[in-house]
Design a protein around this motif. Structure first.
Motif, PDB file in Angstrom:
ATOM      1  N   TYR A 199      30.235  41.158  39.036  1.00  0.00           N
ATOM      2  CA  TYR A 199      31.083  40.892  37.964  1.00  0.00           C
ATOM      3  C   TYR A 199      32.536  40.496  38.458  1.00  0.00           C
ATOM      4  O   TYR A 199      33.087  40.993  39.462  1.00  0.00           O
ATOM      5  CB  TYR A 199      31.431  42.280  36.994  1.00  0.00           C
ATOM      6  CG  TYR A 199      30.317  42.744  36.345  1.00  0.00           C
ATOM      7  CD1 TYR A 199      29.287  43.376  37.030  1.00  0.00           C
ATOM      8  CD2 TYR A 199      30.154  42.813  34.963  1.00  0.00           C
ATOM      9  CE1 TYR A 199      28.011  44.000  36.162  1.00  0.00           C
ATOM     10  CE2 TYR A 199      29.253  43.107  34.261  1.00  0.00           C
ATOM     11  CZ  TYR A 199      28.083  43.714  35.093  1.00  0.00           C
ATOM     12  OH  TYR A 199      27.109  44.170  34.267  1.00  0.00           O
ATOM     13  N   LEU A 242      35.456  48.865  34.707  1.00  0.00           N
ATOM     14  CA  LEU A 242      35.936  48.028  35.873  1.00  0.00           C
ATOM     15  C   LEU A 242      37.368  47.657  35.761  1.00  0.00           C
ATOM     16  O   LEU A 242      37.774  47.578  34.502  1.00  0.00           O
ATOM     17  CB  LEU A 242      35.098  46.657  35.950  1.00  0.00           C
ATOM     18  CG  LEU A 242      33.646  46.829  36.094  1.00  0.00           C
ATOM     19  CD1 LEU A 242      32.975  45.389  36.402  1.00  0.00           C
ATOM     20  CD2 LEU A 242      33.213  47.532  37.690  1.00  0.00           C
ATOM     21  N   THR A 243      38.189  47.581  36.737  1.00  0.00           N
ATOM     22  CA  THR A 243      39.535  47.124  36.632  1.00  0.00           C
ATOM     23  C   THR A 243      39.474  45.605  37.428  1.00  0.00           C
ATOM     24  O   THR A 243      39.217  45.501  38.758  1.00  0.00           O
ATOM     25  CB  THR A 243      40.481  48.124  37.346  1.00  0.00           C
ATOM     26  OG1 THR A 243      40.254  49.146  36.480  1.00  0.00           O
ATOM     27  CG2 THR A 243      41.715  47.593  37.296  1.00  0.00           C
ATOM     28  N   CYS A 244      40.547  44.821  36.872  1.00  0.00           N
ATOM     29  CA  CYS A 244      40.964  43.710  37.586  1.00  0.00           C
ATOM     30  C   CYS A 244      42.392  43.754  37.674  1.00  0.00           C
ATOM     31  O   CYS A 244      43.046  43.701  36.598  1.00  0.00           O
ATOM     32  CB  CYS A 244      40.518  42.353  36.625  1.00  0.00           C
ATOM     33  SG  CYS A 244      41.041  40.984  37.533  1.00  0.00           S
ATOM     34  N   TRP A 258      35.914  37.770  31.968  1.00  0.00           N
ATOM     35  CA  TRP A 258      35.155  38.283  32.783  1.00  0.00           C
ATOM     36  C   TRP A 258      33.856  37.593  32.705  1.00  0.00           C
ATOM     37  O   TRP A 258      33.348  37.167  31.613  1.00  0.00           O
ATOM     38  CB  TRP A 258      34.728  39.844  32.393  1.00  0.00           C
ATOM     39  CG  TRP A 258      35.681  40.762  32.627  1.00  0.00           C
ATOM     40  CD1 TRP A 258      37.097  41.208  31.603  1.00  0.00           C
ATOM     41  CD2 TRP A 258      35.962  41.612  33.836  1.00  0.00           C
ATOM     42  NE1 TRP A 258      37.813  42.055  32.459  1.00  0.00           N
ATOM     43  CE2 TRP A 258      37.239  42.161  33.718  1.00  0.00           C
ATOM     44  CE3 TRP A 258      35.579  41.834  34.983  1.00  0.00           C
ATOM     45  CZ2 TRP A 258      37.837  43.379  34.456  1.00  0.00           C
ATOM     46  CZ3 TRP A 258      35.689  42.423  35.707  1.00  0.00           C
ATOM     47  CH2 TRP A 258      37.024  43.240  35.700  1.00  0.00           C
ATOM     48  N   GLU A 271      38.608  42.906  41.690  1.00  0.00           N
ATOM     49  CA  GLU A 271      37.895  43.709  40.834  1.00  0.00           C
ATOM     50  C   GLU A 271      37.657  45.085  41.593  1.00  0.00           C
ATOM     51  O   GLU A 271      37.579  44.942  42.797  1.00  0.00           O
ATOM     52  CB  GLU A 271      36.668  43.057  40.321  1.00  0.00           C
ATOM     53  CG  GLU A 271      36.828  41.714  39.616  1.00  0.00           C
ATOM     54  CD  GLU A 271      36.624  40.607  40.887  1.00  0.00           C
ATOM     55  OE1 GLU A 271      36.450  39.129  40.515  1.00  0.00           O
ATOM     56  OE2 GLU A 271      37.049  40.963  41.908  1.00  0.00           O
ATOM     57  N   CYS A 306      36.355  38.829  37.621  1.00  0.00           N
ATOM     58  CA  CYS A 306      37.576  38.312  36.720  1.00  0.00           C
ATOM     59  C   CYS A 306      38.193  36.800  37.353  1.00  0.00           C
ATOM     60  O   CYS A 306      37.915  36.829  38.231  1.00  0.00           O
ATOM     61  CB  CYS A 306      38.239  39.327  36.706  1.00  0.00           C
ATOM     62  SG  CYS A 306      39.330  39.936  38.112  1.00  0.00           S
TER      63      CYS A 306
END
Lengths: 112, 112
Positions: free
Chosen positions: B93, B20-22, B36, B6, B95
């Protein structure tokens, strides 16, 4: 939403002791496809959750066989046969039969 | 091997949008779902939503009006966007690929 109630909230154990955690659901977790989407996770301090058990009783990859899961419908149990130091942390049950997926409140396993 | 990571801002102002990026490796987003899950400090886990292999999405009804999950399969990335952030959105957070593999998590603080 489905409510998962875990008991106890805190569990004190000695190394080598066998312990059980209960997870009770407000609705049956048996899906129309015949599967019961009930999972168990362990979250060690400062770490991401680790899946221990899937579909009630199937051991996750690399998970020691001292962990076992059982149950059906609304009542489920995680058993640890001989607690080891690396097992300390918070255990969560989770259901993915009904949307939204929901987690139990957690059971903290600590050393007595 | 399967990996998820993440990334995103550590601090977001109230009422702003979280992005956010996973970034994943070791598997295909078209064959697996990514979800998520978040965890407020010292509290339990909450499933937020997920994107399935066919690109369809599911959201926690409690967050649905504020949440969007999407992906870029060419970049092996899954995105989370949540608007109208408040202080109780402060959380780690995570993923996860189908609950079996998890990222390390990213801490997001909502504060002015």
């Amino acid at each position: 939403d489905v409510v998962l109630t875990q008991t106890p909230s805190i569990l004190s154990a000695t190394i080598g002791q066998s312990v059980s955690i209960s997870c009770r659901s407000s609705q049956s977790l048996l899906d129309s496809d015949g599967n019961t989407y009930l999972y168990w996770f362990l979250q060690r301090p400062g770490q991401s959750p680790q899946r221990l058990i899937y579909l009630v009783s199937n051991l996750g990859s690399g998970v020691p066989n001292r962990f076992s899961g059982s149950g059906s419908g609304t009542d489920f149990t995680l058993k640890i046969s001989g607690v080891e130091a690396e097992d300390l942390g918070v255990y969560y049950c989770m259901q993915a039969t009904h949307a939204p997926w929901t987690f139990g409140g957690g059971t903290k396993l600590e050393l007595k | 091997q399967v990996q998820l990571k993440e990334s995103g801002p550590g601090l977001v102002q109230p009422s702003q949008t979280l992005s956010l990026t996973c970034t994943v490796s070791g598997f295909s987003l078209t064959s697996n779902s990514v979800h998520w899950v978040r965890q407020p400090p010292g509290k339990g886990l909450e499933w937020m939503g997920g994107i399935w292999g066919d690109g369809s999405t599911d959201y926690n009804s409690a967050l649905k009006s504020r949440l969007s999950i999407s992906r870029d399969t060419s970049k092996s990335q899954v995105f989370l966007k949540m608007n109208s952030l408040q202080t109780d959105d402060t959380a780690i957070y995570f993923c996860t690929r189908e609950l079996a593999y998890w990222g390390q998590g990213v801490m997001v603080t909502v504060s002015s």
